[in-house]
Each structure stands twice: as structure tokens, then as C-alpha cells.
Design a protein around this motif. Structure first.
Motif, short mmCIF file in Angstrom:
data_model
loop_
_atom_site.label_atom_id
_atom_site.label_comp_id
_atom_site.label_asym_id
_atom_site.label_seq_id
_atom_site.Cartn_x
_atom_site.Cartn_y
_atom_site.Cartn_z
N ARG A 206 -13.64 -4.53 4.36
CA ARG A 206 -12.70 -3.40 4.35
C ARG A 206 -13.32 -2.20 3.65
NH1 ARG A 206 -7.58 -6.29 1.70
NH2 ARG A 206 -6.40 -4.50 2.39
N ASP B 158 -3.37 4.01 7.71
CA ASP B 158 -4.53 3.19 8.05
C ASP B 158 -4.94 2.27 6.91
OD1 ASP B 158 -4.76 4.26 10.63
OD2 ASP B 158 -5.99 5.93 9.92
N LYS C 105 -6.58 -3.84 6.72
CA LYS C 105 -6.91 -2.43 6.92
C LYS C 105 -7.69 -1.93 5.71
CE LYS C 105 -2.70 -1.21 9.51
NZ LYS C 105 -1.53 -0.29 9.48
#
Length: 184
Positions: free
Chosen positions: A2, A37, A115
């Protein structure tokens, strides 16, 4: 892995004290879109206490304008990690606290599926940058010179320059400019 995304508002002279300049609809929209996001926010104590309980309460009451309320709704539903050596408990169902092995714990979070991870503020992000953990930088520069106040990155010590690449820019009607830099 991530991405860890750092976002901050600053004045033209590098002041990052949000009380010294306004935001505006376009700035709230910009940061709301960034948060859409992400599914995890990491803050140090000072930034956490600026954001919580304020934004979750706004999400509940819908007491600001439509843009700020939309930001609040997005923010309120994202899990948060508070990095603090002084707090052991917060009244926030979305928050967990890290108080030891900070670098290792954040590396573990980056390796989990999901995310992007968001961070903001000054002290904790400076440490995360020193450790090489920040992947993306979002700077919203406000068209004002404040002359005094807390400056960005004054506490940070890097062994060498950190190379960044400008990957996006956006000019807002308020005169603010958003710059996105990615670590090279």
C-alpha cells in the motif's frame, strides 16, 4: 504494498498552521477525493486531536456547507491509527493506538491488503519521511504569506536529498495550487 500518502496545506512561505489561512470549497473537495482512495489514516496526537472529534461530529450534524459535510462524511468512515506516546485510549470506535515500534507497525500496515494509507500533520510525517515510508506527497499551497508560525519540515533530518517527481498539479479558483509529487 500500500502507498502512504502525505497531504498538507501550506502558505507560500511554508507555514503549515491551518489557523493562519482559509481553506475553501475546492480544497475540501481535493482532500475528500484523496481520502476516497484511502481506507486508513495515520496521525500523530496533535493532528488527530485537530481532526477528531471535529469532523466526525460534523458528519453527524451536517452543520457546515455541502462540501465540508461531504469531506466530514468521508473522513468519519475511515479507520484511523493514532501514534502517541502519551495517550493509551481515545473515545473513537474507528481508532487504534500505536505507541511502540512505530516504524515496524507502520511497515506492517503498508504490507496489509487495502487502499492507500493517508497521513497529515508535521511531526509524524517528518519521521515517516525520514524512514522512507512516504510514497506520495500532496501539497496544497495557499496564496498567502503569513510571516510567522510553524514551518513545514523544520524538524526533519535527511541523510541525503529525497528525489521527488511532479506527477500532477491543479489550480483552484481560490488561487490555491495542489501539487502531487511521487517518490522517485
Amino acid at each position: 504494498m500500500r502507498k502512504l500518502v502525505y497531504g498538507i496545506n501550506i502558505s507560500l512561505d511554508g507555514c503549515c498552521d491551518h489557523t493562519r489561512f482559509g481553506g475553501g470549497v475546492d480544497v475540501h473537495d481535493y482532500f475528500r477525493e484523496l481520502l476516497e482512495d484511502t481506507d486508513l489514516i495515520i496521525y500523530g496526537r496533535k493532528t488527530y486531536e485537530l481532526m477528531v472529534p471535529f469532523w466526525p461530529q460534523v458528519a453527524q450534524t451536517q452543520s457546515l456547507n455541502a462540501t465540508a459535510n461531504a469531506f466530514a462524511n468521508t473522513f468519519a468512515n475511515i479507520d484511523r491509527v493514532l501514534v502517541s506516546r502519551t495517550l493509551n485510549h481515545v473515545d473513537d470506535e474507528h481508532a487504534t493506538i500505536i505507541n511502540k515500534n512505530i516504524k515496524d507497525e507502520i511497515l506492517k500496515l503498508k504490507q496489509q491488503p487495502g487502499k492507500a494509507i493517508s497521513t497529515g500533520g508535521v511531526e509524524l510525517p517528518a519521521q515517516l519521511i525520514e524512514w522512507g515510508l512516504v510514497d506520495e506527497f500532496h501539497m496544497v499551497i495557499h496564496p498567502v504569506i503569513v510571516g510567522e508560525g510553524r514551518r513545514l519540515f523544520t524538524e526533519m533530518r535527511l541523510p541525503e536529498n529525497l528525489g521527488l517527481k511532479l506527477t500532477a498539479s491543479q489550480k483552484f479558483s481560490s488561487g490555491c495550487i495542489a501539487l502531487q509529487y511521487d517518490k522517485v
